[in-house]
Design a protein around this motif. Structure first.
Motif, mmCIF file in Angstrom:
data_model
loop_
_atom_site.group_PDB
_atom_site.id
_atom_site.type_symbol
_atom_site.label_atom_id
_atom_site.label_comp_id
_atom_site.label_asym_id
_atom_site.label_seq_id
_atom_site.Cartn_x
_atom_site.Cartn_y
_atom_site.Cartn_z
ATOM 1 N N ALA A 9 49.381 49.038 45.139
ATOM 2 C CA ALA A 9 47.914 49.173 45.103
ATOM 3 C C ALA A 9 47.233 47.895 44.624
ATOM 4 C CB ALA A 9 47.531 50.351 44.200
ATOM 5 N N THR A 10 47.996 46.824 44.392
ATOM 6 C CA THR A 10 47.369 45.597 43.876
ATOM 7 C C THR A 10 46.608 44.817 44.937
ATOM 8 O OG1 THR A 10 49.429 44.391 44.227
ATOM 9 C CG2 THR A 10 49.061 45.239 42.015
ATOM 10 N N SER A 11 46.957 45.033 46.220
ATOM 11 C CA SER A 11 46.243 44.287 47.262
ATOM 12 C C SER A 11 46.316 45.015 48.601
ATOM 13 C CB SER A 11 46.804 42.862 47.407
ATOM 14 O OG SER A 11 48.079 42.910 48.002
ATOM 15 N N GLY A 12 45.565 44.484 49.559
ATOM 16 C CA GLY A 12 45.663 44.914 50.949
ATOM 17 C C GLY A 12 45.457 46.404 51.183
ATOM 18 N N ILE A 13 46.390 47.001 51.918
ATOM 19 C CA ILE A 13 46.257 48.380 52.377
ATOM 20 C C ILE A 13 46.276 49.353 51.184
ATOM 21 C CG2 ILE A 13 47.422 50.175 53.753
ATOM 22 C CD1 ILE A 13 48.344 47.855 55.665
ATOM 23 N N GLY A 14 47.184 49.128 50.229
ATOM 24 C CA GLY A 14 47.273 50.012 49.062
ATOM 25 C C GLY A 14 46.010 49.974 48.219
ATOM 26 N N VAL A 31 50.428 51.826 41.323
ATOM 27 C CA VAL A 31 51.693 51.175 40.959
ATOM 28 C C VAL A 31 51.782 49.788 41.593
ATOM 29 C CG1 VAL A 31 54.219 51.399 41.055
ATOM 30 C CG2 VAL A 31 52.788 53.464 40.963
ATOM 31 N N GLY A 32 52.325 48.837 40.842
ATOM 32 C CA GLY A 32 52.564 47.489 41.367
ATOM 33 C C GLY A 32 53.163 46.631 40.272
ATOM 34 N N ARG A 33 53.494 45.387 40.607
ATOM 35 C CA ARG A 33 54.007 44.477 39.580
ATOM 36 C C ARG A 33 52.868 43.736 38.890
ATOM 37 N NH1 ARG A 33 57.781 41.295 43.633
ATOM 38 N NH2 ARG A 33 55.800 41.606 44.718
ATOM 39 N N ARG A 34 51.807 43.381 39.655
ATOM 40 C CA ARG A 34 50.715 42.578 39.086
ATOM 41 C C ARG A 34 49.729 43.508 38.383
ATOM 42 N NH1 ARG A 34 49.398 39.382 44.491
ATOM 43 N NH2 ARG A 34 50.036 41.417 45.307
ATOM 44 N N VAL A 35 50.119 43.866 37.151
ATOM 45 C CA VAL A 35 49.423 44.938 36.446
ATOM 46 C C VAL A 35 47.978 44.570 36.091
ATOM 47 C CG1 VAL A 35 50.143 44.408 34.075
ATOM 48 C CG2 VAL A 35 50.041 46.788 34.849
ATOM 49 N N GLU A 36 47.711 43.261 35.934
ATOM 50 C CA GLU A 36 46.326 42.851 35.609
ATOM 51 C C GLU A 36 45.382 43.208 36.763
ATOM 52 O OE1 GLU A 36 48.378 39.742 37.767
ATOM 53 O OE2 GLU A 36 48.985 40.864 36.003
#
Ligand SMILES: NC(=O)c1ccc[n+]([C@@H]2O[C@H](COP(=O)([O-])OP(=O)(O)OC[C@H]3O[C@@H](n4cnc5c(N)ncnc54)[C@H](OP(=O)(O)O)[C@@H]3O)[C@@H](O)[C@H]2O)c1
Length: 252
Positions: A9-14, A31-36
């Motif tokens: 969900a950090t970028s794009g479609i999510g 959910v993602g790795r780039r939590v900021e």
């Protein structure tokens, strides 16, 4: 309030799914790795948002994510995280490819099964596995592993859909199969699109309409619907060569 779980969900479609599902009144687990970035997304939305950091390249973190949402009543799961890689198979980096198969297939599979079992017990729910038009085409020379990884998503979703319908389950599953979408995908895959992409907004809006109609395979945009109808009538060896020509343009 209904709840949607979204990976990638950090970028794009999510990211766009998060916005459009929030507009529909869903509370979110993102959910993602780039939590900021997920924190910024949370602050921009007026619905409750839980942020979970997970690297889906790590199988333990996939199971850990399932543990973290085990007590949640999830109505919609957007199984979206994934990435691509372009190049000649003989030259591409095997570690990146194994990582791609882990995220696009193994993590997708672990989370699909885990959330499906949870929803099946509850007797309701909807899962969207984000595949690609690459998953419908027979093979993708110069992006070989990515196409194969997305064929896995389409095949698995189609099969599970039939099993669920035959068992009278209240859970519905779909595979989203977009063509090019303007996101950060290209930067990660190191490609330029041969065709002009649609916006993530259009892709997600058509995906949600497809889910509302409980479609098994959702192909956003008229152009890609026509392309998918065309590919069904072209002999496979010709189609693979045509796909190779399109893929080569991405490496220019
Ligand atoms: N864009 C297209 O043309 C297109 C077309 C068809 C299908 N798709 C599919 O659509 C999905 C979303 O891609 P996109 O276009 O929106 O690309 P994107 O903007 O690059 O987004 C990819 C998302 O996946 C997440 N992700 C990648 N690796 C991850 C990992 N190891 N652990 C956790 N999350 C990870 C990223 O989050 P973090 O980096 O923050 O972890 C990011 O949120 C993918 O499955 C892709 O294959 C894209």
């Amino acid at each position: 309030m209904k709840t949607a779980l979204i990976t990638g969900a950090t970028s794009g479609i999510g990211y766009e799914f998060a916005k459009q599902l929030a507009d529909r009144g869903f509370g979110l687990i993102v959910v993602g790795r780039r939590v900021e970035r997920l924190q910024e997304l949370k602050e921009s939305l007026s619905v409750p948002v839980d942020v979970i950091k997970a690297d889906l390249n790590n199988q333990q973190e996939c199971f850990g994510l399932l543990d973290q949402v085990a007590d949640k009543d999830i109505d919609v799961f957007i199984n979206n995280a994934g990435f691509g890689l372009c190049g000649k198979f003989v030259e591409t980096d095997v570690n990146r490819e194994v990582s791609m198969v882990q995220v696009n297939d193994i993590a997708m599979h672990i989370l699909f099964k885990g959330i499906l079992q949870q929803m099946n017990k509850a007797g309701k729910g909807q899962i969207l596995n984000v595949a690609s038009s690459a998953g419908i085409l027979p093979a993708g020379p110069y992006m070989a592993t990515y196409y194969a990884s997305k064929a896995y998503v389409v095949s698995l979703t189609r099969a599970v859909d039939v099993e669920l319908k035959e068992s009278g389950s209240g859970v519905k599953v779909s595979a989203l199969c977009p063509g090019p979408v303007d996101t950060e995908f290209n930067d990660t895959a190191d490609v330029v699109f041969a065709l002009k992409g649609i916006s993530a907004r259009q892709c997600v809006s058509e995906a949600l309409k497809g889910m509302d109609r409980a479609k098994t395979i959702i192909v956003p945009s008229l152009r890609m619907k026509l392309a998918m109808a065309f590919q069904a009538i072209v002999p496979m060896p010709i189609l693979v060569k045509l796909t190779a020509r399109q893929q080569k343009k991405k490496m220019d």
